[in-house]
Design an enzyme around this catalytic site. Sequence first.
Site, short mmCIF file in Angstrom:
data_model
loop_
_atom_site.label_atom_id
_atom_site.label_comp_id
_atom_site.label_asym_id
_atom_site.label_seq_id
_atom_site.Cartn_x
_atom_site.Cartn_y
_atom_site.Cartn_z
N GLY A 1 0.84 -0.76 0.64
CA GLY A 1 -0.03 0.04 -0.13
C GLY A 1 0.89 1.31 0.16
N SER A 2 1.91 1.04 -0.79
CA SER A 2 2.70 2.79 -0.28
C SER A 2 2.12 3.37 -1.72
CB SER A 2 4.32 2.21 -0.65
OG SER A 2 4.30 1.82 -2.28
N ASN A 3 1.66 3.10 -2.45
CA ASN A 3 1.04 3.92 -3.48
C ASN A 3 -0.16 4.17 -2.94
OD1 ASN A 3 2.08 4.08 -6.93
ND2 ASN A 3 3.02 2.18 -5.74
N LYS B 1 -14.85 -15.93 -3.30
CA LYS B 1 -17.31 -15.84 -3.32
C LYS B 1 -17.74 -14.63 -4.73
CE LYS B 1 -18.21 -16.04 1.20
NZ LYS B 1 -17.92 -15.13 2.90
N MET C 1 -3.80 -6.77 -7.13
CA MET C 1 -3.26 -8.54 -8.01
C MET C 1 -4.37 -8.95 -8.30
SD MET C 1 0.05 -7.41 -8.13
CE MET C 1 1.74 -7.23 -7.56
N ILE D 1 -9.92 -7.25 -12.74
CA ILE D 1 -11.63 -6.48 -12.72
C ILE D 1 -12.08 -7.67 -13.63
CG2 ILE D 1 -12.30 -4.93 -12.65
CD1 ILE D 1 -10.06 -4.19 -11.01
N ASN E 1 -4.51 2.33 -13.26
CA ASN E 1 -4.18 0.92 -12.75
C ASN E 1 -2.33 1.61 -12.68
OD1 ASN E 1 -3.27 -1.24 -11.89
ND2 ASN E 1 -2.59 -2.04 -13.92
N HIS F 1 1.26 0.54 -13.16
CA HIS F 1 2.73 -0.85 -13.71
C HIS F 1 3.71 -0.19 -13.42
CE1 HIS F 1 3.18 -5.14 -14.55
NE2 HIS F 1 3.75 -4.56 -15.00
C1 GAR Z 1 3.55 -1.39 -7.40
O1 GAR Z 1 5.03 -1.08 -7.66
C2 GAR Z 1 2.45 -1.60 -8.68
O2 GAR Z 1 3.25 -1.23 -9.93
C3 GAR Z 1 2.69 -3.03 -8.44
O3 GAR Z 1 3.02 -4.21 -7.52
C4 GAR Z 1 3.35 -2.38 -6.45
C5 GAR Z 1 2.46 -2.42 -5.31
O4 GAR Z 1 3.21 -1.45 -4.32
N1 GAR Z 1 1.18 -3.50 -9.13
C6 GAR Z 1 1.52 -4.30 -10.49
O5 GAR Z 1 2.34 -5.30 -10.10
C7 GAR Z 1 0.07 -4.29 -11.10
N2 GAR Z 1 0.86 -5.35 -12.35
P1 GAR Z 1 2.44 -0.86 -2.94
O6 GAR Z 1 1.68 -1.66 -2.91
O7 GAR Z 1 3.52 -0.71 -2.40
O8 GAR Z 1 1.96 -0.02 -3.13
#
Ligand code: GAR
Length: 187
Positions: free
Chosen positions: A14-16, A63, A88, A91, A105, A107
């Site tokens: 969840g850093s984003n 579910k 992950m 959808i 999203n 990536h």
């Molecule tokens: C992020 O780096 C994002 O780009 C990646 O998961 C990480 C989540 O980090 N997403 C994917 O790979 C989607 N295909 P976070 O939980 O620290 O935000």
Amino acid sequence: MVKKNVCVFISGYGSNLESLIKYSRDYKFPINIKLVVCNNIYAKGILHAKKNSIPYLIIDTKKRSYESKILKEMKKHKISLICLAGYMKIISKKFIQNFGKKIINIHPSLLPKFKGLNTFNRILKKREKKTGCTVHYVNEKLDNGQIILQKSFFIKKNDNEEILKKKTQYLEYKAFAEAVINIYRYN
Ligand code: GAR
């Protein structure tokens, strides 16, 4: 400015999400995060929702009804944009249609290169010169919708997976915020 209500979907750290929460404290930033959806009961990211008193929904994707549960909750919070931030799970087309509003999203690669998982490992194996991150609209195909923006950097000789992840995520926080600003620039 009337801020838009946003729902952030997470699966892990969840850093984003944390970064978007910080940006949204600025009265000029066009969104407020009103809901967090998470498909992993052990996700550290839920703590950011708790700490900031943001309502959150933990879903059980085994579910059948989980998508309608999310839609119902989003209606309650008048959500006009979904940000997938390390969510992950794919959808469904039906969910995208039923929501009927924008979904974006983030990536960790320069799409269309390196869709899917294990991105950093594959980037290093392919001896790429450059990498970065992409913010894009979501459609029913994995990591496939229209690109909103990308940020990149040159890979150094000693960069390993961990370093690539750090450098990429540093850019992700800025890219996500800029993409949100771009989306609402004219409305
Ligand atoms: C992020 O780096 C994002 O780009 C990646 O998961 C990480 C989540 O980090 N997403 C994917 O790979 C989607 N295909 P976070 O939980 O620290 O935000």
